[in-house]
Scaffold this motif. Structure first.
Motif, PDB file in Angstrom:
ATOM      1  N   THR A 151      79.011  28.616  -3.363  1.00 43.87           N
ATOM      2  CA  THR A 151      80.067  28.085  -2.316  1.00 43.87           C
ATOM      3  C   THR A 151      81.258  27.300  -3.447  1.00 43.87           C
ATOM      4  O   THR A 151      82.165  27.569  -3.388  1.00 43.87           O
ATOM      5  N   ILE A 152      80.525  26.529  -4.390  1.00 42.74           N
ATOM      6  CA  ILE A 152      81.314  26.014  -5.033  1.00 42.74           C
ATOM      7  C   ILE A 152      82.174  26.720  -6.129  1.00 42.74           C
ATOM      8  O   ILE A 152      83.144  26.759  -6.408  1.00 42.74           O
ATOM      9  N   GLU A 153      81.283  27.837  -6.555  1.00 40.54           N
ATOM     10  CA  GLU A 153      81.995  28.900  -7.138  1.00 40.54           C
ATOM     11  C   GLU A 153      83.311  29.501  -6.584  1.00 40.54           C
ATOM     12  O   GLU A 153      84.242  29.699  -7.203  1.00 40.54           O
ATOM     13  N   VAL A 154      82.994  29.911  -5.319  1.00 43.29           N
ATOM     14  CA  VAL A 154      84.277  30.634  -4.605  1.00 43.29           C
ATOM     15  C   VAL A 154      85.290  29.510  -4.569  1.00 43.29           C
ATOM     16  O   VAL A 154      86.477  29.910  -4.849  1.00 43.29           O
ATOM     17  N   ARG A 155      85.089  28.314  -4.202  1.00 44.39           N
ATOM     18  CA  ARG A 155      86.300  27.294  -3.854  1.00 44.39           C
ATOM     19  C   ARG A 155      86.965  27.363  -5.397  1.00 44.39           C
ATOM     20  O   ARG A 155      88.084  27.096  -5.363  1.00 44.39           O
ATOM     21  N   ASP A 156      86.117  27.128  -6.529  1.00 43.99           N
ATOM     22  CA  ASP A 156      86.667  27.021  -7.906  1.00 43.99           C
ATOM     23  C   ASP A 156      87.398  28.069  -8.285  1.00 43.99           C
ATOM     24  O   ASP A 156      88.415  28.151  -8.876  1.00 43.99           O
ATOM     25  N   ARG A 157      87.130  29.254  -7.832  1.00 41.84           N
ATOM     26  CA  ARG A 157      87.759  30.527  -8.097  1.00 41.84           C
ATOM     27  C   ARG A 157      88.937  30.595  -7.703  1.00 41.84           C
ATOM     28  O   ARG A 157      90.042  30.989  -8.080  1.00 41.84           O
ATOM     29  N   ILE A 158      88.943  30.174  -6.263  1.00 46.71           N
ATOM     30  CA  ILE A 158      90.378  30.142  -5.337  1.00 46.71           C
ATOM     31  C   ILE A 158      91.273  29.132  -6.278  1.00 46.71           C
ATOM     32  O   ILE A 158      92.443  29.360  -6.507  1.00 46.71           O
ATOM     33  N   LEU A 159      90.659  27.795  -6.605  1.00 48.37           N
ATOM     34  CA  LEU A 159      91.701  26.973  -7.221  1.00 48.37           C
ATOM     35  C   LEU A 159      92.187  27.470  -8.409  1.00 48.37           C
ATOM     36  O   LEU A 159      93.253  27.181  -8.788  1.00 48.37           O
ATOM     37  N   SER A 160      91.201  27.962  -9.322  1.00 51.12           N
ATOM     38  CA  SER A 160      91.916  28.340 -10.650  1.00 51.12           C
ATOM     39  C   SER A 160      92.868  29.481 -10.569  1.00 51.12           C
ATOM     40  O   SER A 160      93.820  29.644 -11.268  1.00 51.12           O
ATOM     41  N   THR A 189     104.240  32.618  -4.567  1.00 54.41           N
ATOM     42  CA  THR A 189     103.085  33.080  -4.235  1.00 54.41           C
ATOM     43  C   THR A 189     102.320  32.996  -2.980  1.00 54.41           C
ATOM     44  O   THR A 189     102.789  32.082  -2.041  1.00 54.41           O
ATOM     45  N   SER A 190     101.747  34.192  -2.417  1.00 49.34           N
ATOM     46  CA  SER A 190     101.318  34.273  -0.955  1.00 49.34           C
ATOM     47  C   SER A 190      99.602  33.928  -1.198  1.00 49.34           C
ATOM     48  O   SER A 190      99.139  34.041  -2.083  1.00 49.34           O
ATOM     49  N   ILE A 191      99.323  33.491   0.047  1.00 50.31           N
ATOM     50  CA  ILE A 191      97.958  33.127   0.029  1.00 50.31           C
ATOM     51  C   ILE A 191      97.090  34.522   0.101  1.00 50.31           C
ATOM     52  O   ILE A 191      95.713  34.713  -0.429  1.00 50.31           O
ATOM     53  N   ARG A 192      97.750  35.554   0.260  1.00 50.86           N
ATOM     54  CA  ARG A 192      97.291  36.939   0.079  1.00 50.86           C
ATOM     55  C   ARG A 192      96.978  37.263  -1.388  1.00 50.86           C
ATOM     56  O   ARG A 192      96.036  37.726  -1.660  1.00 50.86           O
ATOM     57  N   ASP A 193      97.931  37.027  -2.015  1.00 53.49           N
ATOM     58  CA  ASP A 193      97.924  37.138  -3.524  1.00 53.49           C
ATOM     59  C   ASP A 193      96.738  36.241  -4.082  1.00 53.49           C
ATOM     60  O   ASP A 193      95.967  37.025  -4.801  1.00 53.49           O
ATOM     61  N   ILE A 194      96.651  35.142  -3.562  1.00 54.90           N
ATOM     62  CA  ILE A 194      95.566  34.293  -4.229  1.00 54.90           C
ATOM     63  C   ILE A 194      94.145  34.922  -3.768  1.00 54.90           C
ATOM     64  O   ILE A 194      93.396  34.586  -4.545  1.00 54.90           O
ATOM     65  N   ALA A 240      93.475  37.775  -6.099  1.00 49.40           N
ATOM     66  CA  ALA A 240      93.139  37.446  -7.433  1.00 49.40           C
ATOM     67  C   ALA A 240      91.814  36.969  -7.557  1.00 49.40           C
ATOM     68  O   ALA A 240      90.912  37.109  -8.324  1.00 49.40           O
ATOM     69  N   SER A 241      91.423  36.162  -6.458  1.00 47.87           N
ATOM     70  CA  SER A 241      90.023  35.458  -6.322  1.00 47.87           C
ATOM     71  C   SER A 241      89.019  36.360  -5.768  1.00 47.87           C
ATOM     72  O   SER A 241      87.807  35.814  -5.732  1.00 47.87           O
ATOM     73  N   ASP A 242      89.439  37.488  -5.550  1.00 44.98           N
ATOM     74  CA  ASP A 242      88.551  38.094  -5.162  1.00 44.98           C
ATOM     75  C   ASP A 242      87.653  37.865  -3.790  1.00 44.98           C
ATOM     76  O   ASP A 242      86.396  37.770  -3.634  1.00 44.98           O
ATOM     77  N   THR A 243      88.369  37.304  -2.907  1.00 48.21           N
ATOM     78  CA  THR A 243      87.904  36.875  -1.700  1.00 48.21           C
ATOM     79  C   THR A 243      89.245  37.288  -0.391  1.00 48.21           C
ATOM     80  O   THR A 243      89.518  38.159  -0.589  1.00 48.21           O
ATOM     81  N   ASN A 244      89.140  36.364   0.530  1.00 47.48           N
ATOM     82  CA  ASN A 244      90.193  36.809   1.684  1.00 47.48           C
ATOM     83  C   ASN A 244      90.813  35.527   2.110  1.00 47.48           C
ATOM     84  O   ASN A 244      90.522  34.279   1.929  1.00 47.48           O
ATOM     85  N   VAL A 245      92.091  35.459   2.784  1.00 47.87           N
ATOM     86  CA  VAL A 245      92.843  34.605   3.502  1.00 47.87           C
ATOM     87  C   VAL A 245      91.815  33.371   4.169  1.00 47.87           C
ATOM     88  O   VAL A 245      92.203  32.289   4.063  1.00 47.87           O
ATOM     89  N   ALA A 246      90.985  33.909   4.876  1.00 47.79           N
ATOM     90  CA  ALA A 246      90.351  32.902   5.749  1.00 47.79           C
ATOM     91  C   ALA A 246      89.354  32.037   4.696  1.00 47.79           C
ATOM     92  O   ALA A 246      89.293  30.880   5.328  1.00 47.79           O
ATOM     93  N   MET A 247      89.065  32.267   3.656  1.00 44.27           N
ATOM     94  CA  MET A 247      88.233  31.501   2.875  1.00 44.27           C
ATOM     95  C   MET A 247      89.054  30.432   2.306  1.00 44.27           C
ATOM     96  O   MET A 247      88.762  29.284   2.016  1.00 44.27           O
ATOM     97  N   ILE A 248      90.453  30.699   1.925  1.00 49.18           N
ATOM     98  CA  ILE A 248      91.374  29.852   1.557  1.00 49.18           C
ATOM     99  C   ILE A 248      91.593  28.726   2.560  1.00 49.18           C
ATOM    100  O   ILE A 248      91.561  27.540   2.403  1.00 49.18           O
ATOM    101  N   ASN A 249      91.961  29.313   3.728  1.00 50.45           N
ATOM    102  CA  ASN A 249      92.074  28.138   4.798  1.00 50.45           C
ATOM    103  C   ASN A 249      90.715  27.422   5.183  1.00 50.45           C
ATOM    104  O   ASN A 249      90.790  26.194   5.631  1.00 50.45           O
ATOM    105  N   TYR A 250      89.732  28.101   5.081  1.00 56.11           N
ATOM    106  CA  TYR A 250      88.375  27.453   5.126  1.00 56.11           C
ATOM    107  C   TYR A 250      88.215  26.343   4.339  1.00 56.11           C
ATOM    108  O   TYR A 250      87.851  25.160   4.744  1.00 56.11           O
ATOM    109  N   TYR A 251      88.600  26.329   3.056  1.00 58.46           N
ATOM    110  CA  TYR A 251      88.296  25.493   2.066  1.00 58.46           C
ATOM    111  C   TYR A 251      89.435  24.436   1.977  1.00 58.46           C
ATOM    112  O   TYR A 251      89.008  23.161   1.427  1.00 58.46           O
ATOM    113  N   PHE A 252      90.575  25.040   2.203  1.00 58.74           N
ATOM    114  CA  PHE A 252      91.802  24.088   1.805  1.00 58.74           C
ATOM    115  C   PHE A 252      92.642  23.524   3.134  1.00 58.74           C
ATOM    116  O   PHE A 252      93.526  22.961   2.840  1.00 58.74           O
TER     117      PHE A 252
END
Lengths: 205, 205
Positions: free
Chosen positions: B7-16, B30-35, B38-50
Motif C-alpha cells: 500500500t505504502i509502495e503504491v502511494r509513494d509511487r504515485i507521489l514520486s 499534467t493529467s491524473i491519467r498521465d500520473i 507513469a505509476s503503473d496504476t489507475n485514476v481511481a487509486m490516485i483519488n483513493y489516496y489523495f
DNA sequence: GTCTATAGCGGGATAGAC
DNA sequence: GTCTATCCCGCTATAGAC
C-alpha cells in the motif's frame, strides 16, 4: 464594404480582450469561450478570424515579445558612454515593465511551454548581431580602462537578472510584504537607482 | 496488514511520479491519467489516496517549497562572516537548483495560479523573523564598516535576482545559445563565482 | 460575414464489483 | 485496497443555416 468597419472592429475587440485574458491567465488558463464572452461575440468568430486559439495566441505573443525586445535591442547598440548605456538599459526595463508588469511572467510561462516558438522569433530578429556588438563593446571598455576585467557573458546575464527578476517576483513579493501591486512597482522605482549604482560599483576598475 | 507494505509502495509511487510530471509539465500540463500510467496504476487509486488532483499537487508543492526554503533560511541566520555568508547563500541556490533547475519556474508558475497557497505556507514558516534577522545583520555590518551604506531591502532583492534568475532563464538561454541544459548548468557554475565577486565589489566600502 | 448547433475529444471524479 | 466502467463536464473546431 458596408460591414468593413464593423468587421475590423470585431477582430480588434477579440484581439484586445484575448490579450488581456492571456496575459492575466496564461494560455491554458484562458478558453476561447472566455475570450468570446469578453469580446461580446462567439467561438465561431474567433476561429473565423484567427483559425485557432493557438494562432490567436501566437499573434499576441509576438506582439508582447517585440514590444520588450525592440527598445532593449536599440539601447544595447547605441554609442553612448558605457555607464550611461547601462542606466538606459535598466531604465528601459522599468519603463516598459512598470506599465506591463505581467509581460515577463507571460513570456517565461509560455516559453517554457513552447521554446521552439521563441527560437523561431529570435532567428527572425538576428539577435546574434546585437549580442556580438555589445560583447565587443564590453571588451573595448575593459581595454580602455573604463570598467574592470569582466566576462561579457556573465556580465550580461547579471544585468539581465537584476533588471528583470524584480518584475517576475511581483506576485510573491506583494504576497509576502502584504502590499498592493502599485506600491511594489513604486518601490521598484527606487530599486532601479539602487541597481544602477550596484552595477557601477561592481564594475569600477 | 499483509498489504501495508504494498500500500505504502503504491502511494509513494504515485507521489514520486506525480512530482516528476508536475515539475516537468506544470499543473495544467499534467493529467491524473498521465500520473496513473507513469505509476503503473489507475485514476481511481490516485483519488483513493489523495482525494483529488488538486490535493495531490498541494502535497508536492509544499514539499518543493520547503526543500528550497529550509536551506536558504538556515544560511541567512547563521553567524559566519558576512561575505562568507553571501557566498554560502549563492552557493545554496546553485547546489539545490543545479539538481532541480525546474523548481523556480515551477514555484513561479503555480504561485501565479494560486497566490493564497504560498501566503498560507509562508505564514506557517514565520519568514518575518528571518527577514528581520538578516536586515539587522546588514545594518550591523554597515555600522562596523564591513560593507558600504546600503538599503537592506534592495540589497536582498538584488542578491535574490542574481541567484535565482539564471535558473528561471534556463529554457530561453539554452534555446538562444543552442546548448544543452547540462552545458548551461555547467556554465552557471562559473557564473556563481562571478556573481559572488560582483556582489562583493558592489558592496566594498 | 455571422451565428447556432453539434461533433469529437480529453479531462476529473466516482459507483460498484471484486 | 484495487480496478473497471462510466458519468459528466468543458474544451476546440467546424458544418451548415441564414
Amino acid at each position: 464594404m458596408f460591414n468593413e468597419q464593423n468587421t475590423i472592429e470585431v477582430r480588434d475587440r477579440i484581439l484586445s480582450n484575448a490579450r488581456e485574458l492571456f496575459v492575466k491567465n496564461g494560455y491554458n488558463g484562458t478558453s476561447i469561450r472566455d475570450i468570446a464572452t469578453a469580446s461580446d461575440t462567439n467561438v465561431a468568430m474567433i476561429n473565423y478570424y484567427f483559425g485557432s486559439k493557438y494562432n490567436l495566441f501566437g499573434q499576441i505573443f509576438e506582439e508582447a515579445f517585440n514590444f520588450l525586445a525592440e527598445k532593449i535591442f536599440l539601447t544595447l547598440t547605441s554609442d553612448r558612454p558605457f555607464f550611461e548605456l547601462m542606466d538606459i538599459w535598466i531604465e528601459s526595463y522599468y519603463e516598459i515593465l512598470s506599465e506591463y508588469p505581467q509581460i515577463p511572467n507571460f513570456l517565461l510561462n509560455e516559453v517554457n511551454m513552447n521554446p521552439e516558438r521563441l527560437v523561431q522569433m529570435l532567428k527572425e530578429k538576428d539577435p546574434y548581431r546585437i549580442y556580438t556588438t555589445i560583447k565587443k563593446r564590453i571588451r573595448n571598455e575593459v581595454e580602455n580602462g573604463v570598467i574592470k576585467e569582466t566576462s561579457p557573458d556573465y556580465f550580461l546575464l547579471s544585468v539581465l537578472s537584476l533588471g528583470v527578476f524584480p518584475f517576475i517576483f511581483t506576485n510573491i513579493a506583494t504576497a509576502i510584504l502584504d502590499i498592493s501591486q502599485e506600491e511594489y512597482i513604486n518601490m521598484l522605482q527606487e530599486h532601479k537607482k539602487y541597481i544602477s549604482e550596484f552595477i557601477k560599483n561592481a564594475l569600477k576598475p
